[in-house]
Motif scaffolding. Sequence first.
Motif, PDB file in Angstrom:
ATOM      1  N   PHE A  94       0.767  -1.359   0.003  1.00 20.25           N
ATOM      2  CA  PHE A  94       0.329  -0.065   0.497  1.00 20.25           C
ATOM      3  C   PHE A  94       0.808   1.269  -0.174  1.00 20.25           C
ATOM      4  O   PHE A  94       0.536   1.905  -0.811  1.00 20.25           O
ATOM      5  CB  PHE A  94      -1.325   0.079   1.288  1.00 20.25           C
ATOM      6  CG  PHE A  94      -1.907   1.079   1.052  1.00 20.25           C
ATOM      7  CD1 PHE A  94      -3.333   0.692   0.281  1.00 20.25           C
ATOM      8  CD2 PHE A  94      -1.600   2.621   2.138  1.00 20.25           C
ATOM      9  CE1 PHE A  94      -4.174   1.980   0.697  1.00 20.25           C
ATOM     10  CE2 PHE A  94      -2.717   3.450   2.185  1.00 20.25           C
ATOM     11  CZ  PHE A  94      -4.098   3.259   1.418  1.00 20.25           C
ATOM     12  N   VAL A  95       2.258   0.627   0.397  1.00 17.41           N
ATOM     13  CA  VAL A  95       2.357   2.498   1.189  1.00 17.41           C
ATOM     14  C   VAL A  95       3.858   3.046  -0.958  1.00 17.41           C
ATOM     15  O   VAL A  95       3.683   3.359  -1.172  1.00 17.41           O
ATOM     16  CB  VAL A  95       4.269   2.413   1.178  1.00 17.41           C
ATOM     17  CG1 VAL A  95       3.129   1.529   3.128  1.00 17.41           C
ATOM     18  CG2 VAL A  95       5.309   0.966   0.306  1.00 17.41           C
ATOM     19  N   VAL A  96       2.930   1.899  -1.894  1.00 16.50           N
ATOM     20  CA  VAL A  96       3.325   2.769  -3.423  1.00 16.50           C
ATOM     21  C   VAL A  96       2.769   3.847  -3.695  1.00 16.50           C
ATOM     22  O   VAL A  96       2.528   4.767  -4.167  1.00 16.50           O
ATOM     23  CB  VAL A  96       2.805   1.641  -4.238  1.00 16.50           C
ATOM     24  CG1 VAL A  96       3.368   2.204  -5.623  1.00 16.50           C
ATOM     25  CG2 VAL A  96       3.918   0.169  -4.140  1.00 16.50           C
ATOM     26  N   PHE A  97       0.939   3.524  -3.317  1.00 15.91           N
ATOM     27  CA  PHE A  97       0.155   4.817  -2.773  1.00 15.91           C
ATOM     28  C   PHE A  97       0.498   6.192  -2.322  1.00 15.91           C
ATOM     29  O   PHE A  97       0.966   7.365  -2.895  1.00 15.91           O
ATOM     30  CB  PHE A  97      -1.167   4.324  -2.098  1.00 15.91           C
ATOM     31  CG  PHE A  97      -1.989   5.903  -2.024  1.00 15.91           C
ATOM     32  CD1 PHE A  97      -2.496   5.847  -3.581  1.00 15.91           C
ATOM     33  CD2 PHE A  97      -2.212   6.424  -1.372  1.00 15.91           C
ATOM     34  CE1 PHE A  97      -3.832   7.211  -2.656  1.00 15.91           C
ATOM     35  CE2 PHE A  97      -3.104   6.310  -0.838  1.00 15.91           C
ATOM     36  CZ  PHE A  97      -4.355   7.037  -1.722  1.00 15.91           C
ATOM     37  N   ILE A  98       1.736   5.770  -1.354  1.00 16.15           N
ATOM     38  CA  ILE A  98       1.847   7.081  -1.036  1.00 16.15           C
ATOM     39  C   ILE A  98       3.226   7.408  -1.142  1.00 16.15           C
ATOM     40  O   ILE A  98       3.384   8.852  -1.896  1.00 16.15           O
ATOM     41  CB  ILE A  98       2.048   6.159   0.904  1.00 16.15           C
ATOM     42  CG1 ILE A  98       1.003   6.178   1.717  1.00 16.15           C
ATOM     43  CG2 ILE A  98       3.359   7.732   1.291  1.00 16.15           C
ATOM     44  CD1 ILE A  98       1.352   5.759   3.692  1.00 16.15           C
ATOM     45  N   VAL A  99       3.936   6.637  -1.969  1.00 17.85           N
ATOM     46  CA  VAL A  99       4.563   7.096  -2.399  1.00 17.85           C
ATOM     47  C   VAL A  99       4.515   8.457  -3.621  1.00 17.85           C
ATOM     48  O   VAL A  99       4.851   8.518  -4.272  1.00 17.85           O
ATOM     49  CB  VAL A  99       5.888   5.839  -3.052  1.00 17.85           C
ATOM     50  CG1 VAL A  99       6.758   6.054  -4.475  1.00 17.85           C
ATOM     51  CG2 VAL A  99       7.070   5.161  -1.462  1.00 17.85           C
ATOM     52  N   ILE A 100       3.527   7.017  -4.842  1.00 14.05           N
ATOM     53  CA  ILE A 100       3.575   8.145  -5.823  1.00 14.05           C
ATOM     54  C   ILE A 100       2.682   9.803  -5.234  1.00 14.05           C
ATOM     55  O   ILE A 100       3.729  10.257  -6.221  1.00 14.05           O
ATOM     56  CB  ILE A 100       1.875   7.568  -6.660  1.00 14.05           C
ATOM     57  CG1 ILE A 100       2.973   6.472  -7.401  1.00 14.05           C
ATOM     58  CG2 ILE A 100       1.978   8.065  -7.685  1.00 14.05           C
ATOM     59  CD1 ILE A 100       1.678   5.172  -7.671  1.00 14.05           C
ATOM     60  N   ILE A 101       1.853   9.936  -4.167  1.00 13.04           N
ATOM     61  CA  ILE A 101       0.890  11.173  -3.826  1.00 13.04           C
ATOM     62  C   ILE A 101       3.136  11.838  -3.331  1.00 13.04           C
ATOM     63  O   ILE A 101       2.542  13.124  -3.714  1.00 13.04           O
ATOM     64  CB  ILE A 101       0.661  10.889  -2.663  1.00 13.04           C
ATOM     65  CG1 ILE A 101      -0.891  10.049  -3.216  1.00 13.04           C
ATOM     66  CG2 ILE A 101       0.253  12.540  -2.104  1.00 13.04           C
ATOM     67  CD1 ILE A 101      -1.796   9.868  -2.140  1.00 13.04           C
ATOM     68  N   GLY A 102       3.626  11.249  -2.666  1.00  8.23           N
ATOM     69  CA  GLY A 102       5.163  11.501  -2.046  1.00  8.23           C
ATOM     70  C   GLY A 102       5.583  12.515  -3.456  1.00  8.23           C
ATOM     71  O   GLY A 102       5.600  13.509  -3.468  1.00  8.23           O
ATOM     72  N   GLY A 103       5.381  12.107  -4.796  1.00  3.79           N
ATOM     73  CA  GLY A 103       6.510  11.798  -5.965  1.00  3.79           C
ATOM     74  C   GLY A 103       5.883  13.116  -6.211  1.00  3.79           C
ATOM     75  O   GLY A 103       6.119  14.573  -7.180  1.00  3.79           O
ATOM     76  N   LEU A 104       4.413  13.210  -6.832  1.00  2.00           N
ATOM     77  CA  LEU A 104       3.889  14.503  -7.228  1.00  2.00           C
ATOM     78  C   LEU A 104       3.715  15.814  -6.597  1.00  2.00           C
ATOM     79  O   LEU A 104       3.598  16.840  -7.050  1.00  2.00           O
ATOM     80  CB  LEU A 104       2.115  13.712  -7.321  1.00  2.00           C
ATOM     81  CG  LEU A 104       1.615  12.657  -8.608  1.00  2.00           C
ATOM     82  CD1 LEU A 104       0.282  12.654  -8.077  1.00  2.00           C
ATOM     83  CD2 LEU A 104       2.700  12.865 -10.034  1.00  2.00           C
ATOM     84  N   ILE A 105       3.266  15.393  -5.277  1.00  2.00           N
ATOM     85  CA  ILE A 105       3.855  17.036  -4.249  1.00  2.00           C
ATOM     86  C   ILE A 105       5.332  17.513  -4.444  1.00  2.00           C
ATOM     87  O   ILE A 105       5.004  18.597  -4.334  1.00  2.00           O
ATOM     88  CB  ILE A 105       3.441  16.747  -2.488  1.00  2.00           C
ATOM     89  CG1 ILE A 105       1.951  16.587  -2.735  1.00  2.00           C
ATOM     90  CG2 ILE A 105       3.609  17.999  -1.697  1.00  2.00           C
ATOM     91  CD1 ILE A 105       1.214  15.597  -0.970  1.00  2.00           C
ATOM     92  N   SER A 106       5.745  16.830  -3.805  1.00  4.43           N
ATOM     93  CA  SER A 106       6.771  17.755  -4.694  1.00  4.43           C
ATOM     94  C   SER A 106       7.110  17.957  -6.374  1.00  4.43           C
ATOM     95  O   SER A 106       8.174  19.209  -6.695  1.00  4.43           O
ATOM     96  CB  SER A 106       8.277  15.872  -4.778  1.00  4.43           C
ATOM     97  OG  SER A 106       8.510  15.773  -3.814  1.00  4.43           O
ATOM     98  N   ALA A 107       6.685  17.152  -7.435  1.00  5.27           N
ATOM     99  CA  ALA A 107       6.040  17.664  -8.820  1.00  5.27           C
ATOM    100  C   ALA A 107       6.148  19.072  -8.636  1.00  5.27           C
ATOM    101  O   ALA A 107       6.167  19.922  -9.366  1.00  5.27           O
ATOM    102  CB  ALA A 107       5.793  16.705  -9.438  1.00  5.27           C
TER     103      ALA A 107
END
Lengths: 327, 234
Positions: A94-107
């Motif tokens: 499920f952390v993949v979901f969090i990781v993607i959001i982390g990437g998007l916020i950084s972007a």
Amino acid sequence: MNKISFNYSKLLLPGILLAILVVLATLPLYGSNYSIVLLTSIIMYVILTVSWALFSGSTGYISLATAAFFGVGIYTSAILGRTFTASILANEYFVVFIVIIGGLISACLAFIVGAITLRLRGIYFAIFTFGLVELIKNLLLWYEVKFTGTRGRFVVVIGNETIYYVILGILLLLLLVTYFIRRSRYGLALESIGEHEEAAAHIGINVTMVKVIIFAISAVFVGMTGSIMAMRWTYIDPYISFDPNLTFLPVLMAIFGGTRQMYGPIIGAVVFAYLEEILLTRFPYYYMLIFGIVLAATILYLPNGLVGVVQKIIARLAGGKHAHSRG
Amino acid sequence: MLQVKNINVFYGRIQVLWDLCLEVKEGEILALVGANGAGKTTLLNTISGIIRPSSGTISFLGRRIDNLPPHEIVQLGISHIPEGRRLFADMSVLENLEMGAYSRGSWKTRQKTLEEVFHLFPRLRERAGQPARTLSGGEQQMLAMGRGLMSKPKLCLIDEPSNGLAPKLVQEVFQIIRSLREQGITILLVEQNVRQTLEIADRACVLENGRIALEGCGEELLKSEHVRKAYLGL
């Protein structure tokens, strides 16, 4: 005969890459826990370095914001991790979901910062991006102390293997994206901006747009990496999350490896990160000193990095013919 | 084809172009001559969108372009071959040319355009793999022009193509400019090399201190007393 050897050499590079990938992907089956942790941290540096080189290596705009995007990823993961603890415990991926959001916020952050500052040339852009790291760090410190009362946060803990596979996935995605960008007209556009920005505008490149978008894309991977690494570190605070070393090391690793080719930053990061590990364990007191000497020597004697040296040697070995045809 | 109406351009508080009007007609070579600092390059940069005029309008094929960013102006069919060539020195000749076709539309047909450019400048095909900085001055000018043509322009703004070239090469460059016109490309040519420019131009304007001082067909200007005195030293 010639034809056969030609085909072999064509398969050589993809073959080596595939072999490395298989070794990396199956490592948790036979590797020690130490090797997994070591590789996780090497891969982290490779991602940060390749992301940095994707934008800064070709355009020549030196971004010192890596730590900012990384820290934003870390905090995304700390905050979301607490909200979704139950889901993560049920299924670690499920952390993949969090990781993607982390990437998007950084972007998003990179997009905004880029839109504001990428009109600045050279040193001003570098200073601003470094200021960003300090700004977010101090803002968070102020917020945490004032509103939560504690400086740090605990992050949900997950298995080392899961972290390893997620970070390996991020690396693969990054390498694919970098490869395709470099081969597309946007890759050429980035390079032409680095060579002569005004001329690039003259021939019809929307220079601001290209810069901002590639800057944001490079931040995606940094943010994702921050999100997943937070879960290995288990406890974070603004000082850990916005560590200036994470801004400077990728720059040094990229220069060490050479930024002209895509594999330069990869080699630089692998060698450098492994060197760091050895120095840190063997010579804990002199590690920074030796590090510094290696760096100074790189900048003085290897202007094109490790890859540059290798190419020079190859060119010299094969050089006879070229020299004749030129002369 | 291109109408420039009453534009005023400033660098900070210094006014460079004063209420300037200019028209380029389809299919012609319009030459713009004048001394250093007269505002020739500024005018080209204003047309291609690098600089914004503070007042006045510029329209191309009936469409206002003075408020468009440079990349959209390129897409409409105006190509600017800048002064001093401005090549991407460490990129190969081929990459330089490909970058010229960066605009949407021309990217897809770049292979075909490339063949046309190589046909026009055979030297560039021989040098395709070399970094641009290793070319001679003449070849670099050819490359700058080739790159400008890669966007399939309807109007070419060419700034000082003879700058720093040997007389024989200057002849060659002018020959090529003429052949571009024969292919149907309209040309706005900025030059300091007044005599040769006026010989190939259909019409010419003399720019002095940011204003058009004289206008006429090339031969007329060659005979004009003012031009002979100020620019030809006769």
